[in-house]
Structures are given as structure tokens and as C-alpha cells.
Design an enzyme around this catalytic site. Structure first.
Site, PDB file in Angstrom:
ATOM      1  N   LYS A   1      10.680   3.492  30.303  1.00 45.63           N
ATOM      2  CA  LYS A   1      11.188   4.245  29.336  1.00 45.63           C
ATOM      3  C   LYS A   1      10.883   5.717  29.656  1.00 45.63           C
ATOM      4  CE  LYS A   1      12.138   1.072  25.734  1.00 45.63           C
ATOM      5  NZ  LYS A   1      11.855   0.599  24.190  1.00 45.63           N
TER       6      LYS A   1
ATOM      7  N   ASP B   1      16.382   3.297  19.714  1.00 44.61           N
ATOM      8  CA  ASP B   1      15.355   2.318  18.994  1.00 44.61           C
ATOM      9  C   ASP B   1      15.086   2.769  17.547  1.00 44.61           C
ATOM     10  OD1 ASP B   1      14.806   0.746  21.245  1.00 44.61           O
ATOM     11  OD2 ASP B   1      13.090   1.995  21.875  1.00 44.61           O
TER      12      ASP B   1
HETATM   13  P1  NAP Z   1       3.258   1.077  24.880  1.00 40.72           P
HETATM   14  O1  NAP Z   1       4.168   2.526  25.031  1.00 40.72           O
HETATM   15  O2  NAP Z   1       2.806   0.285  25.743  1.00 40.72           O
HETATM   16  O3  NAP Z   1       2.207   1.241  23.730  1.00 40.72           O
HETATM   17  C1  NAP Z   1       1.308   0.346  23.359  1.00 40.72           C
HETATM   18  C2  NAP Z   1       0.902   0.066  21.967  1.00 40.72           C
HETATM   19  O4  NAP Z   1      -0.121  -0.737  21.821  1.00 40.72           O
HETATM   20  C3  NAP Z   1      -0.244   1.413  21.947  1.00 40.72           C
HETATM   21  O5  NAP Z   1      -0.230   1.894  20.548  1.00 40.72           O
HETATM   22  C4  NAP Z   1      -1.751   0.839  22.304  1.00 40.72           C
HETATM   23  O6  NAP Z   1      -2.585   1.484  22.016  1.00 40.72           O
HETATM   24  C5  NAP Z   1      -1.433  -0.386  21.765  1.00 40.72           C
HETATM   25  N1  NAP Z   1      -2.190  -1.641  22.514  1.00 40.72           N
HETATM   26  C6  NAP Z   1      -2.049  -1.883  23.769  1.00 40.72           C
HETATM   27  N2  NAP Z   1      -3.234  -2.815  23.945  1.00 40.72           N
HETATM   28  C7  NAP Z   1      -3.859  -2.912  22.773  1.00 40.72           C
HETATM   29  C8  NAP Z   1      -5.183  -3.587  22.709  1.00 40.72           C
HETATM   30  N3  NAP Z   1      -5.800  -4.406  23.526  1.00 40.72           N
HETATM   31  N4  NAP Z   1      -5.661  -3.261  21.535  1.00 40.72           N
HETATM   32  C9  NAP Z   1      -5.111  -2.390  20.464  1.00 40.72           C
HETATM   33  N5  NAP Z   1      -4.263  -1.738  20.773  1.00 40.72           N
HETATM   34  C10 NAP Z   1      -3.347  -1.918  21.845  1.00 40.72           C
HETATM   35  O7  NAP Z   1       4.428   0.357  24.141  1.00 40.72           O
HETATM   36  P2  NAP Z   1       5.955   0.247  23.228  1.00 40.72           P
HETATM   37  O8  NAP Z   1       7.150   0.880  24.441  1.00 40.72           O
HETATM   38  O9  NAP Z   1       5.572   1.248  22.170  1.00 40.72           O
HETATM   39  O10 NAP Z   1       6.324  -1.154  22.863  1.00 40.72           O
HETATM   40  C11 NAP Z   1       5.555  -1.586  21.612  1.00 40.72           C
HETATM   41  C12 NAP Z   1       6.147  -3.093  21.288  1.00 40.72           C
HETATM   42  O11 NAP Z   1       7.380  -2.649  20.483  1.00 40.72           O
HETATM   43  C13 NAP Z   1       6.429  -3.920  22.484  1.00 40.72           C
HETATM   44  O12 NAP Z   1       6.152  -5.260  22.075  1.00 40.72           O
HETATM   45  C14 NAP Z   1       8.035  -3.895  22.736  1.00 40.72           C
HETATM   46  O13 NAP Z   1       8.349  -4.998  23.177  1.00 40.72           O
HETATM   47  C15 NAP Z   1       8.328  -3.543  21.144  1.00 40.72           C
HETATM   48  N6  NAP Z   1       9.595  -3.139  21.063  1.00 40.72           N
HETATM   49  C16 NAP Z   1      10.741  -3.643  20.812  1.00 40.72           C
HETATM   50  C17 NAP Z   1      11.876  -3.146  20.350  1.00 40.72           C
HETATM   51  C18 NAP Z   1      13.075  -3.884  19.673  1.00 40.72           C
HETATM   52  O14 NAP Z   1      14.140  -3.563  19.990  1.00 40.72           O
HETATM   53  N7  NAP Z   1      12.824  -4.866  19.044  1.00 40.72           N
HETATM   54  C19 NAP Z   1      12.015  -1.694  20.942  1.00 40.72           C
HETATM   55  C20 NAP Z   1      11.091  -1.092  21.447  1.00 40.72           C
HETATM   56  C21 NAP Z   1       9.763  -1.732  21.668  1.00 40.72           C
HETATM   57  P3  NAP Z   1      -3.542   2.712  22.801  1.00 40.72           P
HETATM   58  O15 NAP Z   1      -2.694   3.985  22.602  1.00 40.72           O
HETATM   59  O16 NAP Z   1      -4.782   2.668  22.336  1.00 40.72           O
HETATM   60  O17 NAP Z   1      -3.433   2.204  24.296  1.00 40.72           O
END
Ligand code: NAP
Length: 273
Positions: free
Chosen positions: A73, A110
Site C-alpha cells: 500500500k 478503507d
Molecule cells: P501494518 O501497517 O503492517 O500495521 C501493523 C500494526 O500491527 C502496527 O500497529 C503494529 O505495531 C501492530 N503489530 C504488528 N505485530 C505486532 C505485535 N507482535 N505486537 C503488537 N502489535 C503488533 O498493517 P495494516 O495495513 O495496518 O493492517 C492491519 C490489519 O488490518 C491487517 O490484519 C489487515 O488485514 C487489516 N485490514 C483490513 C481491511 C478490511 O477491508 N477489512 C482493510 C485494511 C486492513 P507497531 O507499530 O508497534 O509495529
């Protein structure tokens, strides 16, 4: 990727890595059938090193639009020639569209998708106390639209404090800080970390949820997600998961590409079947 792009029919697709699990092809096929639009929509699994080259080739060969998912993204935001205001705010793009002049527009649907799903579910966050767990790309996309609904409070909690504070200013914190609050539970808790993909939930006090809490997980799974299970076990009054948001953000992408927003009722039924 470019070889599969015929010029005779409008071509769309979803790009991710991995992408085999994506429900987007099914959702867009339903939208196209329901609105009488003649298009094809494929999956493209592209490793990060191949993303920019292959996406460029897709559009050069006449492709009309792409949905973009993890982990591309932010790269998509850099690749786009122009960003919509909401994509610029999010710093991330989940929808690319080829404009009439050949330039590539980057959008982020989103936030609109989440708001449409909350509306569908009858969850109005105006004057509510809202907590977001996670401060990644998804949170950047949903924060502005959530704020626009004027919640009484909007807190972002994250493992890494700097990221939460960068997004939310003084209302950003780490998970541990929530345990010290006297005013728990929250009215709405939105889980937006990627931990569900590992079958885990954030290490956060269970006091954030209670009988009056609506707990919404951006992730999705059948029949539940680790977070919706956790929230239910700890007494959340109501839970929902992000498969509905997926349908609604797809409808917003379809609107950008085709100029009409499909009715999403049948797609919601199909994705949970
Ligand atoms: P991202 O940018 O990779 O962000 C990951 C987040 O998770 C960060 O806040 C990270 O914290 C945290 N995290 C990762 N590993 C962790 C751990 N071991 N302990 C605590 N926190 C942890 O991912 P994203 O794009 O925001 O996506 C997040 C979720 O939303 C995913 O599951 C995705 O599939 C979902 N999503 C769904 C939709 C939908 O249409 N339903 C749309 C978009 C996203 P840090 O900052 O500390 O690393």
C-alpha cells in the site's frame, strides 16, 4: 502480468503478496454482474521487488484499475502520479485507477469502507468513546473518517508509542497505558493490528471491553477472529469483523473505476456464506 492484459475488455485486479486468499475477485464479479458492467478482475501475486515494474506494465498494456493489499500500500502511494486527498492523508493507497490522460490515480477507500460498514451495522460513533488498537497503514486510512464523525474521544494505542502519537497526538499511547485509565470500558474498540494473521491479540487489559462495547476487528475469519473471540470472552456486548468493511471498500473502488456504487447487500451475504 502484462501478457494477460487483453485490450478488448476492461481489466482490473488485486495485487498482494500473498493474494490467493483474496475475496476481492468474487466481490467485484458480483458487482459487475449486478450493474451490467463488462469487465474482468484477476489476482496478481507480486513480490515487493516486482511490484512497480509489473504494475507499470499492467497499466501500459491498457489495464484500468487495481486494488492493492498487504504489503504494497505504501509503495502504491509512491507509484501513483496523483493522490486523492484521503490517500495523501493516509500515506497509503488501496486503489489505483488509470485516468483518461494515462496518469495513475491513487486512492484509499478503507476509511469510507469502514464507515459504510459501521453505518450498515447501526454503529454511530458520534459522541462515543472510541479506541483504536494499532497504528499501521489501516489506522492511517480510517482515522480521518472516524474523527469526522466527532466521537467524544478517539484514542490510538499501539505497541510502538511513537507511531500512535504521530497519528493521534496527545491521544496516542501504548497498550500498557490503558490499564491505568479509570474510565474503562470504551463504547467502541476497533482492532487494527496485523496480529490476527498470527492467531494473536494485542497484550491489552480486558477492561477496555464491557457489556456496552461494540468491538470491531478489521481482520476477518470464519466464524470468528482471535480478537472477536477475545472480546466476546471478556464480555463485549457486540462484535463484528472486517469482512463487511472489505465489501464496502470494494464498492468504493468500483465507484471510482466505473462511476456507480453497487448495492452491496448480496455481496455481504455471499462473503459470510
Ligand atoms: P501494518 O501497517 O503492517 O500495521 C501493523 C500494526 O500491527 C502496527 O500497529 C503494529 O505495531 C501492530 N503489530 C504488528 N505485530 C505486532 C505485535 N507482535 N505486537 C503488537 N502489535 C503488533 O498493517 P495494516 O495495513 O495496518 O493492517 C492491519 C490489519 O488490518 C491487517 O490484519 C489487515 O488485514 C487489516 N485490514 C483490513 C481491511 C478490511 O477491508 N477489512 C482493510 C485494511 C486492513 P507497531 O507499530 O508497534 O509495529
Amino acid at each position: 502480468m502484462q501478457n494477460s492484459v487483453a485490450r478488448s475488455i476492461d481489466r482490473y485486479g488485486v495485487v498482494g503478496h500473498p493474494v490467493a486468499h483474496s475475496r476481492s475477485p468474487m466481490i467485484h464479479a458480483m458487482f459487475a454482474a449486478a450493474t451490467g458492467q463488462n469487465l474482468v478482475y484477476d489476482r496478481y501475486d507480486l513480490a515487493p521487488d516486482d511490484f512497480t515494474r509489473e504494475v507499470g506494465a499492467f497499466f501500459a498494456a491498457g489495464g484500468r484499475g487495481l486494488n492493492v493489499t498487504v504489503p504494497h500500500k505504501e509503495t502504491a502511494a509512491r507509484l501513483a502520479d496523483e493522490l486523492t486527498p484521503r490517500a495523501r492523508l493516509a500515506g497509503a493507497v488501496n486503489t489505483l485507477a488509470r485516468l483518461d490522460d494515462g496518469r495513475i490515480l491513487g486512492d484509499n477507500t478503507d476509511g469510507a469502507g469502514l464507515m459504510a460498514d459501521l453505518h450498515r451495522l447501526g454503529c454511530d460513533i458520534t459522541d462515543k468513546r472510541v479506541l483504536i488498537l494499532g497504528a499501521g497503514g489501516a489506522t492511517r486510512g480510517i482515522l480521518g473518517p472516524l474523527r469526522d464523525r466527532r466521537p467524544a474521544e478517539l484514542i490510538v494505542a499501539n505497541r510502538t508509542a511513537e507511531r500512535a502519537r504521530e497519528l493521534a497526538g496527545h491521544s496516542g499511547c501504548v497498550y500498557e497505558a490503558l490499564a491505568t485509565r479509570k474510565d474503562l470500558p470504551f463504547d467502541v474498540v476497533i482492532h487494527a493490528t496485523s496480529l490476527g494473521l498470527e492467531g494473536k491479540v494485542p497484550a491489552v487489559t480486558a477492561k477496555i471491553v464491557g457489556p456496552g462495547t461494540f468491538a470491531y476487528d478489521l481482520g476477518y475469519g470464519k466464524p470468528e477472529t482471535p480478537f472477536t473471540r477475545w472480546a466476546t470472552e471478556h464480555g463485549a456486548g457486540r462484535v463484528a469483523q472486517g469482512i463487511g468493511m472489505l465489501v464496502e471498500q470494494a464498492a468504493e473502488s468500483f465507484l471510482l473505476w466505473r462511476g456507480l456504487r453497487p448495492d452491496t447487500t448480496a455481496a455481504h451475504r455471499a462473503v459470510i456464506a
